[in-house]
Scaffold this motif. Structure first.
Motif, PDB file in Angstrom:
ATOM      1  N   HIS A   1      35.959 -30.158  50.645  1.00  0.00           N
ATOM      2  CA  HIS A   1      35.697 -31.922  51.408  1.00  0.00           C
ATOM      3  C   HIS A   1      37.183 -32.792  51.704  1.00  0.00           C
ATOM      4  CE1 HIS A   1      31.363 -31.786  49.929  1.00  0.00           C
ATOM      5  NE2 HIS A   1      31.229 -32.030  50.441  1.00  0.00           N
ATOM      6  N   ILE A   2      37.738 -31.318  52.265  1.00  0.00           N
ATOM      7  CA  ILE A   2      39.570 -31.849  52.156  1.00  0.00           C
ATOM      8  C   ILE A   2      39.951 -32.897  52.564  1.00  0.00           C
ATOM      9  CG2 ILE A   2      40.161 -29.932  51.413  1.00  0.00           C
ATOM     10  CD1 ILE A   2      40.042 -29.571  54.911  1.00  0.00           C
ATOM     11  N   TRP A   3      39.484 -33.647  53.565  1.00  0.00           N
ATOM     12  CA  TRP A   3      39.184 -34.789  54.643  1.00  0.00           C
ATOM     13  C   TRP A   3      39.270 -36.252  53.302  1.00  0.00           C
ATOM     14  CZ3 TRP A   3      34.621 -31.953  54.689  1.00  0.00           C
ATOM     15  CH2 TRP A   3      33.492 -32.659  54.317  1.00  0.00           C
ATOM     16  N   LEU A   4      38.834 -35.942  52.503  1.00  0.00           N
ATOM     17  CA  LEU A   4      38.897 -37.446  51.733  1.00  0.00           C
ATOM     18  C   LEU A   4      40.274 -37.620  50.734  1.00  0.00           C
ATOM     19  CD1 LEU A   4      34.961 -37.644  50.214  1.00  0.00           C
ATOM     20  CD2 LEU A   4      35.882 -38.245  52.705  1.00  0.00           C
ATOM     21  N   SER A   5      41.085 -36.888  51.211  1.00  0.00           N
ATOM     22  CA  SER A   5      42.634 -37.018  50.366  1.00  0.00           C
ATOM     23  C   SER A   5      43.365 -37.284  51.952  1.00  0.00           C
ATOM     24  CB  SER A   5      43.078 -35.612  50.119  1.00  0.00           C
ATOM     25  OG  SER A   5      44.812 -35.744  49.957  1.00  0.00           O
ATOM     26  N   THR A   6      44.175 -38.318  51.685  1.00  0.00           N
ATOM     27  CA  THR A   6      44.646 -39.352  53.022  1.00  0.00           C
ATOM     28  C   THR A   6      46.174 -37.605  52.873  1.00  0.00           C
ATOM     29  OG1 THR A   6      46.354 -40.411  51.978  1.00  0.00           O
ATOM     30  CG2 THR A   6      44.314 -41.193  52.706  1.00  0.00           C
ATOM     31  N   ASP A   7      46.146 -37.392  52.083  1.00  0.00           N
ATOM     32  CA  ASP A   7      47.586 -36.206  51.664  1.00  0.00           C
ATOM     33  C   ASP A   7      47.119 -34.670  52.546  1.00  0.00           C
ATOM     34  OD1 ASP A   7      49.331 -37.631  50.099  1.00  0.00           O
ATOM     35  OD2 ASP A   7      49.216 -36.734  48.552  1.00  0.00           O
TER      36      ASP A   7
ATOM     37  N   PHE B   1      31.953 -42.764  35.342  1.00  0.00           N
ATOM     38  CA  PHE B   1      31.527 -42.775  36.449  1.00  0.00           C
ATOM     39  C   PHE B   1      30.583 -41.567  36.605  1.00  0.00           C
ATOM     40  CE2 PHE B   1      34.884 -42.241  38.822  1.00  0.00           C
ATOM     41  CZ  PHE B   1      34.210 -41.083  40.014  1.00  0.00           C
ATOM     42  N   ALA B   2      29.686 -41.007  37.299  1.00  0.00           N
ATOM     43  CA  ALA B   2      28.956 -40.067  37.679  1.00  0.00           C
ATOM     44  C   ALA B   2      28.629 -40.037  39.252  1.00  0.00           C
ATOM     45  CB  ALA B   2      27.284 -39.805  36.796  1.00  0.00           C
ATOM     46  N   VAL B   3      28.480 -38.411  39.702  1.00  0.00           N
ATOM     47  CA  VAL B   3      28.217 -37.846  41.127  1.00  0.00           C
ATOM     48  C   VAL B   3      27.133 -37.320  40.998  1.00  0.00           C
ATOM     49  CG1 VAL B   3      30.611 -38.436  41.554  1.00  0.00           C
ATOM     50  CG2 VAL B   3      29.783 -36.489  41.114  1.00  0.00           C
ATOM     51  N   TYR B   4      26.406 -37.271  42.047  1.00  0.00           N
ATOM     52  CA  TYR B   4      25.100 -36.575  41.754  1.00  0.00           C
ATOM     53  C   TYR B   4      25.703 -35.256  42.185  1.00  0.00           C
ATOM     54  CZ  TYR B   4      20.617 -34.423  42.980  1.00  0.00           C
ATOM     55  OH  TYR B   4      19.498 -33.333  42.972  1.00  0.00           O
ATOM     56  N   HIS B   5      26.473 -35.441  43.538  1.00  0.00           N
ATOM     57  CA  HIS B   5      27.748 -34.264  43.894  1.00  0.00           C
ATOM     58  C   HIS B   5      28.819 -34.113  43.691  1.00  0.00           C
ATOM     59  CE1 HIS B   5      28.210 -31.507  48.358  1.00  0.00           C
ATOM     60  NE2 HIS B   5      28.743 -31.225  47.007  1.00  0.00           N
ATOM     61  N   ASN B   6      29.702 -32.933  43.436  1.00  0.00           N
ATOM     62  CA  ASN B   6      31.075 -32.816  43.218  1.00  0.00           C
ATOM     63  C   ASN B   6      31.310 -32.835  44.245  1.00  0.00           C
ATOM     64  OD1 ASN B   6      32.929 -33.091  41.770  1.00  0.00           O
ATOM     65  ND2 ASN B   6      32.690 -30.763  40.933  1.00  0.00           N
ATOM     66  N   ALA B   7      31.244 -33.862  45.739  1.00  0.00           N
ATOM     67  CA  ALA B   7      32.405 -33.666  46.270  1.00  0.00           C
ATOM     68  C   ALA B   7      33.329 -34.812  46.273  1.00  0.00           C
ATOM     69  CB  ALA B   7      31.167 -34.530  46.963  1.00  0.00           C
ATOM     70  N   PHE B   8      34.151 -35.311  45.560  1.00  0.00           N
ATOM     71  CA  PHE B   8      34.845 -36.798  46.167  1.00  0.00           C
ATOM     72  C   PHE B   8      36.233 -35.817  44.658  1.00  0.00           C
ATOM     73  CE2 PHE B   8      30.462 -38.416  45.864  1.00  0.00           C
ATOM     74  CZ  PHE B   8      31.253 -39.489  46.770  1.00  0.00           C
ATOM     75  N   THR B   9      36.507 -34.596  44.437  1.00  0.00           N
ATOM     76  CA  THR B   9      37.364 -33.497  43.591  1.00  0.00           C
ATOM     77  C   THR B   9      38.766 -34.365  43.896  1.00  0.00           C
ATOM     78  OG1 THR B   9      37.333 -31.910  44.400  1.00  0.00           O
ATOM     79  CG2 THR B   9      36.294 -32.305  42.813  1.00  0.00           C
ATOM     80  N   TYR B  10      39.086 -34.590  46.190  1.00  0.00           N
ATOM     81  CA  TYR B  10      40.256 -34.598  46.395  1.00  0.00           C
ATOM     82  C   TYR B  10      40.243 -36.503  46.218  1.00  0.00           C
ATOM     83  CZ  TYR B  10      40.531 -29.666  48.143  1.00  0.00           C
ATOM     84  OH  TYR B  10      41.210 -28.373  48.491  1.00  0.00           O
ATOM     85  N   TYR B  11      39.529 -36.688  46.847  1.00  0.00           N
ATOM     86  CA  TYR B  11      39.826 -38.475  46.617  1.00  0.00           C
ATOM     87  C   TYR B  11      40.652 -38.875  45.111  1.00  0.00           C
ATOM     88  CZ  TYR B  11      38.432 -43.456  46.923  1.00  0.00           C
ATOM     89  OH  TYR B  11      38.327 -44.926  47.201  1.00  0.00           O
ATOM     90  N   GLU B  12      39.563 -38.931  44.300  1.00  0.00           N
ATOM     91  CA  GLU B  12      39.934 -38.672  42.682  1.00  0.00           C
ATOM     92  C   GLU B  12      41.223 -38.547  41.923  1.00  0.00           C
ATOM     93  OE1 GLU B  12      36.744 -37.302  40.264  1.00  0.00           O
ATOM     94  OE2 GLU B  12      35.352 -37.553  41.411  1.00  0.00           O
ATOM     95  N   ARG B  13      41.603 -37.049  42.653  1.00  0.00           N
ATOM     96  CA  ARG B  13      42.701 -36.645  42.408  1.00  0.00           C
ATOM     97  C   ARG B  13      43.442 -37.840  42.380  1.00  0.00           C
ATOM     98  NH1 ARG B  13      45.497 -30.650  43.589  1.00  0.00           N
ATOM     99  NH2 ARG B  13      45.119 -31.641  46.371  1.00  0.00           N
ATOM    100  N   GLN B  14      43.280 -38.040  44.369  1.00  0.00           N
ATOM    101  CA  GLN B  14      44.529 -39.007  44.784  1.00  0.00           C
ATOM    102  C   GLN B  14      45.110 -40.154  44.848  1.00  0.00           C
ATOM    103  OE1 GLN B  14      44.524 -38.758  49.242  1.00  0.00           O
ATOM    104  NE2 GLN B  14      46.575 -40.020  49.440  1.00  0.00           N
ATOM    105  N   PHE B  15      43.480 -41.057  44.262  1.00  0.00           N
ATOM    106  CA  PHE B  15      43.194 -42.198  43.197  1.00  0.00           C
ATOM    107  C   PHE B  15      43.289 -42.575  42.302  1.00  0.00           C
ATOM    108  CE2 PHE B  15      42.926 -41.610  48.248  1.00  0.00           C
ATOM    109  CZ  PHE B  15      44.051 -42.611  48.911  1.00  0.00           C
ATOM    110  N   GLY B  16      43.517 -42.125  41.589  1.00  0.00           N
ATOM    111  CA  GLY B  16      43.432 -41.849  39.885  1.00  0.00           C
ATOM    112  C   GLY B  16      42.257 -42.231  39.052  1.00  0.00           C
ATOM    113  N   LEU B  17      41.302 -41.561  39.470  1.00  0.00           N
ATOM    114  CA  LEU B  17      39.651 -41.823  39.345  1.00  0.00           C
ATOM    115  C   LEU B  17      39.023 -40.369  38.489  1.00  0.00           C
ATOM    116  CD1 LEU B  17      37.842 -43.518  42.328  1.00  0.00           C
ATOM    117  CD2 LEU B  17      39.150 -44.717  39.997  1.00  0.00           C
TER     118      LEU B  17
END
Length: 288
Positions: free
Chosen positions: A123-129, A183-199
């Motif tokens: 899910h690389i598109w969830l990071s603007t970098d 918080f929790a996620v059902y599917h671990n799809a947000f790792t790029y977003y979390e890393r970039q934005f501090g979650l």
């Protein structure tokens, strides 16, 4: 006589314009987020095609003849890679051997050192970098194939990169208050977003949406969520909130997010709109 000459001139101009349009590279994107990125770069010049439409699973797409045609006719194909669209592997191998240009986005971010260690998260598109790299690579390919529109592509890229800078500031401001929120996620799809934005999520039900968690896994996650006082669970459209509530026995806020962004119309601001919408959904879940 004059009427015939005027008609001939009209037909000639129409033919010349048609040829000019058809000469522009045909860009096909495998999934909607990549199509939204491509639309920002080709704005005012051409419109990128989408291969995997709404309701399709990128892992196992059942491509219609029209979608296969868009894949076969692409001058430039933009896809994530085998870790998402594995069904494309053979088709893309054939394209690589032909005259088409293939941009494998996951390889771009891995080469730039932006991939997440010990993870195969597609899910690389969830990071603007990552998105900046994808947009730059696409622009280079377009300019190489269509130098007549170089100024247009490069101006669109400059505008898009500026929009990413602004988007980063806006998202950071929205999420600043939630950096320590569990918080929790059902599917671990947000790792790029979390890393970039501090979650940082504290629990996930599955690393792969195709593999459903067993009862033991669900109980482990329930204990983790209770221990961390989790009140927010991020879902995806295919998840059943009622079933999850019954399995966990927990009363918590659940917000569904379509990480493939099918609700967003194709436009030069489509990717920004998608990321703003995603951030708004996450914020609504994290809020008390």
């Amino acid at each position: 006589m004059l009427r015939h000459i005027a008609l001939s001139v009209f037909l000639l101009v129409h033919l010349l314009l048609s040829c000019a349009v058809s000469a522009q590279p045909k860009v096909s994107a495998s999934i909607k987020p990549l199509q939204l990125i491509a639309a920002a770069i080709t704005d005012g010049i051409s419109e990128p095609w989408l291969i995997i439409g709404a309701g399709q699973d990128p892992h196992h797409p059942a491509l219609r003849p029209s979608e296969r045609q868009k894949l076969a006719n692409a001058d430039i194909l933009l896809w994530v890679g085998t870790n998402l669209e594995s069904a494309f592997t053979d088709l893309i191998a054939d394209m690589d051997e032909g005259s088409s240009s293939v941009i494998t986005a996951y390889e771009l971010i891995a080469a730039a050192g932006l991939s997440i260690a010990n993870s195969n998260d597609p899910h690389i598109w969830l990071s603007t970098d990552n998105t900046r790299l994808i947009a730059q690579a696409l622009t280079l390919q377009l300019v190489e194939l269509d130098s007549a529109n170089r100024a247009g592509y490069e101006a669109n890229l400059t505008e898009f990169l500026s929009a990413m800078d602004k988007l980063d500031r806006e998202i950071a401001a929205q999420l600043a208050a939630f950096s320590s929120k569990a918080f929790a996620v059902y599917h671990n799809a947000f790792t790029y977003y979390e890393r970039q934005f501090g979650l940082q999520h504290v629990a996930s039900f599955t690393q792969n949406e195709e593999v459903q968690p067993g009862i033991r896994k669900v109980l482990e996650i329930r204990q983790s969520m209770l221990a961390n006082d989790v009140s927010c669970l991020l879902l995806e459209p295919g998840n059943n909130p009622l079933q999850i509530r019954q399995l966990t026995g927990m009363d918590m806020k659940m917000v569904s997010i379509d990480v493939l962004g099918f609700a967003y119309p194709l436009s030069k601001s489509g990717y920004v709109d998608f990321m703003q919408g995603l951030t708004g959904s996450i914020t609504s879940c994290l809020e008390p």
